[in-house]
Design a protein around this motif. Structure first.
Motif, PDB file in Angstrom:
ATOM      1  N   ILE A 302       0.840  -1.205   0.000  1.00 58.10           N
ATOM      2  CA  ILE A 302       0.000   0.000   0.000  1.00 58.10           C
ATOM      3  C   ILE A 302       0.872   1.251   0.000  1.00 58.10           C
ATOM      4  N   ILE A 303       1.912   1.247   0.837  1.00 62.18           N
ATOM      5  CA  ILE A 303       2.818   2.400   0.873  1.00 62.18           C
ATOM      6  C   ILE A 303       3.406   2.658  -0.505  1.00 62.18           C
ATOM      7  N   GLN A 304       3.831   1.586  -1.163  1.00 67.33           N
ATOM      8  CA  GLN A 304       4.456   1.767  -2.476  1.00 67.33           C
ATOM      9  C   GLN A 304       3.476   2.311  -3.506  1.00 67.33           C
ATOM     10  N   PHE A 305       2.258   1.761  -3.499  1.00 59.39           N
ATOM     11  CA  PHE A 305       1.253   2.257  -4.451  1.00 59.39           C
ATOM     12  C   PHE A 305       0.987   3.740  -4.220  1.00 59.39           C
ATOM     13  N   ARG A 306       0.829   4.106  -2.962  1.00 61.61           N
ATOM     14  CA  ARG A 306       0.577   5.503  -2.599  1.00 61.61           C
ATOM     15  C   ARG A 306       1.710   6.393  -3.075  1.00 61.61           C
ATOM     16  N   LEU A 307       2.908   5.959  -2.725  1.00 66.13           N
ATOM     17  CA  LEU A 307       4.103   6.718  -3.043  1.00 66.13           C
ATOM     18  C   LEU A 307       4.179   7.000  -4.531  1.00 66.13           C
ATOM     19  N   ARG A 309       1.817   6.638  -6.878  1.00 67.66           N
ATOM     20  CA  ARG A 309       0.673   7.327  -7.470  1.00 67.66           C
ATOM     21  C   ARG A 309       0.751   8.815  -7.156  1.00 67.66           C
ATOM     22  N   PHE A 310       1.179   9.115  -5.928  1.00 62.50           N
ATOM     23  CA  PHE A 310       1.340  10.506  -5.511  1.00 62.50           C
ATOM     24  C   PHE A 310       2.302  11.222  -6.450  1.00 62.50           C
ATOM     25  N   ASN A 313       0.785  12.101  -9.779  1.00 55.44           N
ATOM     26  CA  ASN A 313      -0.188  13.184  -9.838  1.00 55.44           C
ATOM     27  C   ASN A 313       0.443  14.569  -9.774  1.00 55.44           C
TER      28      ASN A 313
END
Lengths: 314, 277
Positions: A302-307, A309-310, A313
């Motif tokens: 989850i951390i990696q996906f967030r990182l 994707r952030f 954007n």
């Protein structure tokens, strides 16, 4: 009922279709049934060997169970024990140390090699073949080879150290060198696969971008920084997620080279789970550790996906 | 002229660097092959020896004589072969279903299969063992094979390939009156043949090397595959490194041979792991 007989029959048909879903005799319903028939093995297999075990892991973790005796319900006791178990905390730490010690160098080396192999030069295919060889050597075999290379008497590291005047280098017997020893052999073995994935990613970038950049007078470094790396982001994400999962799963090299030692210096989580489950027959305790293991990997993903994707954007 | 000289210099420098890298990377592998021909004394000599003084084929003979090597080898071949076969049988079928059909539960199935890619095997090791034990499959071939009959990754790879098969082909066959199973076997499967080879390679690589599960799910010698056989050998003959290396060469050879024979497809397959073409 209103409408012409034709309309009525149409309405009738669609009513039946809706009501009978996959049971009707229409083409749609037949196709639905067929899709299910083709997918049936998957439902059974993934249900029995993935979904059910996932629940079972959690369920068993609530018990004290030695496999041969009757399970005794404990509630969350296994978990509270885990969090005060020095061996377990150590395993988590060792797993993190190992995993990031392995994957971070792999990302850089694999990307660097991929950038080299993305060019054309004489002998490219032959070099690629040779550079990939470690990846196709069985991990068990690979570990045995390194058992020789780390041997304190005749191993290449100890021999080299002696040549430099350092005597008594025992890579696998010293807690401070055992982990680096594991990390070196894993980087060596793991890099080629990610290199090939990066090469595929680089190949997928259309040449037009580079041509346009060249016309605008961009140099090689600018191309790398502003075209290649940003466009490679999805591949990065994939490589990060998969390499971290793979690294956390590690078991074979530790089993063959150190058995988790010296002390607990290389006792990774897989080793902890294996030993508690199958050597000490503590099924419940090992299951609780498995649940934590799963949660750690989930959190990391989850951390990696967030990182990433952030970054996409902004 | 100086410019082309500079370029030539760069090429030569690059080649030297690549060659050095290749030698470095191959060192462990070459060392394995070399040590497999040495005598025990040669390996243990503190005077570091790179090559054996003569080729001791006797090590290879002793490996087969001294422990159940033939057994491990045939177990490995059988188990891996069966797993590859089952994956080739099921994965395209499910991929086809996910790619070309619509039915209740499909999205859930798809999401779930995708999620299992993230589940590390170790995390379900214990319940999987309990299930296999409940089925009475501990120390049986089916216990080693069935839990690997499908893989999430294989199913997805097949789905990706089958999605690109035009619907028109399938509908044309339907209009011509072909049965659905005939469509699957005679139209879909031939069209995705390259993907099937890729799948076979990926599954072969993973199962030939399976360690933890075989360790847990077998007891005694009869069902051990090569990796576990070698690990047990190492425990039994701590210092017979030359035999260990001879066994290692034999265990490593099949995969290296497959790789060298199907190189391009092999690398594409490994890169295909990322879902890229």
């Amino acid at each position: 009922m209103f409408g012409t007989p034709q309309e009525q029959s149409l309405r009738h048909q669609s009513f039946h279709q809706r009501r009978r879903g996959i049971l009707g005799n229409t083409l749609e319903a037949r196709k639905k049934r067929l899709g299910l028939v083709f997918a049936l093995p998957a439902f059974l297999f993934f249900g029995a060997f993935y979904l059910y075990p996932l629940f079972q892991t959690f369920y068993v973790s609530l018990f004290s169970w030695g496999l041969l005796d009757d399970p005794k319900f404990l509630g969350m006791t296994n978990y509270s024990r885990l969090f005060t178990d020095k061996e377990f905390i150590n395993s988590v730490w060792v797993s993190f140390l190992y995993s990031f010690g392995v994957v971070i160098p792999i990302w850089f080396i694999a990307l660097g090699l991929a950038l080299i192999f993305n060019r054309t030069f004489p002998g490219r295919q032959a070099y690629l073949t040779v550079y990939y060889i470690p990846a196709v050597i069985s991990l068990t075999v690979w570990s045995l080879i390194w058992l020789l290379m780390y041997n304190p008497t005749f191993g290449i590291f100890s021999v080299a150290a002696r040549a430099l005047g350092i005597t008594g280098l025992r890579m696998l017997d010293d807690p401070s060198t055992a982990m680096p020893a594991m990390i070196i052999l894993s980087i060596w073995k793991g890099t080629p696969v990610y290199m090939v994935i990066f090469i595929a990613g680089l190949r997928a970038i259309p040449n037009d971008y580079y041509e346009a950049a060249q016309i605008d007078g961009a140099n090689a470094a600018q191309c790398l920084l502003y075209i290649t790396l940003p466009l490679l982001r999805p591949v990065f994400l994939y490589v990060m997620v998969i390499s971290i999962i793979e690294a956390f799963k590690v078991f074979t090299p530790m089993y063959i080279l150190t058995n988790g030692g010296p002390g607990s210096a290389t006792r990774v989580l897989s080793m902890f789970i294996f030993q508690n489950g199958f050597q000490y027959l503590k099924m419940g305790y090992a299951s609780a550790a498995s649940v934590i293991f799963l949660l750690i990997l989930l959190a990391l993903a989850i951390i990696q996906f967030r990182l990433l994707r952030f970054q996409q954007n902004d | 002229m100086p410019r082309s000289m500079a370029r030539l210099f760069m090429v030569v420098l690059g080649q030297i660097a690549l060659l050095a890298g290749a030698i470095l990377i191959m060192t462990p592998v070459l060392y394995m092959v070399s040590a497999s021909f040495m005598t025990n004394d040669e390996i243990f000599s503190t005077r570091f020896q790179i090559l054996p003084s003569n080729l001791n084929w006797g090590n290879y003979i002793e490996v087969f004589a001294r422990f159940n090597f033939m057994r491990y080898l045939s177990n490995s071949v059988f188990v891996t072969g069966a797993i590859v076969f089952l994956n080739l049988l099921f994965s395209p079928m499910i991929g086809y279903s996910l790619a070309k059909f619509d039915y209740p539960g499909k999205n859930i199935l798809m999401l779930f299969i995708l999620a299992t890619v993230m589940v590390p095997f170790t995390a379900i090791l214990i319940p999987l063992f309990l299930i296999v034990r409940g089925l009475g499959w501990v120390n049986t071939y089916q216990g080693l094979i069935v839990p690997f009959a499908m893989s999430a990754f294989g199913v997805f790879l097949m789905r990706q390939f089958i999605i690109s098969v035009p619907d028109d082909y399938l509908d044309a066959a339907r209009i011509d009156g072909a049965g659905e199973f005939r469509i699957y076997f005679q139209i879909v499967l031939p069209l995705i043949q390259p993907a099937l080879i890729t799948l076979a390679i990926i599954v072969f690589v993973a199962s030939w090397d399976e360690f933890l599960w075989v360790l847990v799910a077998t007891a005694g010698d009869t069902l051990r595959t090569l990796p576990i056989g070698l690990a047990k050998f190492r425990e039994q003959y701590q210092t017979r490194f030359e035999l260990m290396m001879a066994g290692s060469v034999i265990a490593a050879a099949p995969m290296v041979v497959v790789f060298l024979a199907l190189q391009r497809r092999f690398l594409q397959g490994m890169a295909g792991l990322s879902g890229l073409k």
